[in-house]
Scaffold this motif. Structure first.
Motif, PDB file in Angstrom:
ATOM      1  N   GLU A 170      -3.812  10.048  -6.196  1.00  0.00           N
ATOM      2  CA  GLU A 170      -2.727  10.062  -7.182  1.00  0.00           C
ATOM      3  C   GLU A 170      -2.756  11.279  -8.097  1.00  0.00           C
ATOM      4  N   HIS A 171      -3.956  11.767  -8.464  1.00  0.00           N
ATOM      5  CA  HIS A 171      -4.072  12.773  -9.525  1.00  0.00           C
ATOM      6  C   HIS A 171      -4.740  14.067  -9.094  1.00  0.00           C
ATOM      7  N   GLY A 172      -5.212  14.163  -7.875  1.00  0.00           N
ATOM      8  CA  GLY A 172      -5.910  15.358  -7.421  1.00  0.00           C
ATOM      9  C   GLY A 172      -7.417  15.190  -7.506  1.00  0.00           C
ATOM     10  N   THR A 178     -16.957  -0.121  -4.469  1.00  0.00           N
ATOM     11  CA  THR A 178     -15.734  -0.254  -5.264  1.00  0.00           C
ATOM     12  C   THR A 178     -15.435   1.037  -6.031  1.00  0.00           C
ATOM     13  N   LEU A 179     -16.464   1.680  -6.584  1.00  0.00           N
ATOM     14  CA  LEU A 179     -16.259   2.963  -7.268  1.00  0.00           C
ATOM     15  C   LEU A 179     -15.746   4.022  -6.300  1.00  0.00           C
ATOM     16  N   GLU A 180     -16.326   4.085  -5.103  1.00  0.00           N
ATOM     17  CA  GLU A 180     -15.865   5.060  -4.101  1.00  0.00           C
ATOM     18  C   GLU A 180     -14.396   4.836  -3.754  1.00  0.00           C
ATOM     19  N   THR A 181     -14.017   3.582  -3.552  1.00  0.00           N
ATOM     20  CA  THR A 181     -12.624   3.249  -3.230  1.00  0.00           C
ATOM     21  C   THR A 181     -11.697   3.667  -4.364  1.00  0.00           C
ATOM     22  N   ASN A 182     -12.081   3.373  -5.595  1.00  0.00           N
ATOM     23  CA  ASN A 182     -11.232   3.696  -6.734  1.00  0.00           C
ATOM     24  C   ASN A 182     -11.173   5.194  -7.019  1.00  0.00           C
ATOM     25  N   ILE A 183     -12.258   5.915  -6.783  1.00  0.00           N
ATOM     26  CA  ILE A 183     -12.229   7.367  -6.956  1.00  0.00           C
ATOM     27  C   ILE A 183     -11.301   7.999  -5.923  1.00  0.00           C
TER      28      ILE A 183
END
Length: 107
Positions: free
Chosen positions: A78-80, A67-72
């Motif tokens: 979105e932000h670079g 889940t962390l990998e997906t969100n990162i």
């Protein structure tokens, strides 16, 4: 409805809503659990203080990693790219580091 479509209502208390800042984590594990101690270490401080301890099964730890990998990836889209500062490795034990401890408590 499959598990991905399930809606979960989450309640959060006032204290938890504020959150806890952490710049240091110690991760230990045994055959049945992972222990994440989230701490804060300030420059010049003689020690870090643990503010939150999270215990989870190995399966939940692996799901958290995914889940962390997906969100990162989503954040970086979105932000670079999130850049890690190479100098952080030379500042001592401040930051998030891999720990290969097998769950034995150390003082």
């Amino acid at each position: 409805m499959n598990a991905d479509q399930r809606t979960v209502n989450i309640e959060i208390g006032d204290k938890e809503w504020e959150g806890i800042y952490s710049n240091f984590v110690i991760i230990t594990h045994s055959s049945s659990e992972f222990v994440l101690d989230f701490a804060r270490m300030l420059p010049g401080a003689p020690k870090a203080k643990v503010f939150s301890r999270i215990l989870m099964t190995p399966q939940h730890a692996k799901a958290l990693l995914s889940t962390l990998e997906t969100n990162i990836k989503r954040f970086e889209t979105e932000h670079g790219e999130i850049k890690l500062n190479p100098e952080d490795a030379n500042r001592g034990p401040i930051g998030f580091h891999q720990n290969v401890n097998t769950g034995e408590k150390s003082d």
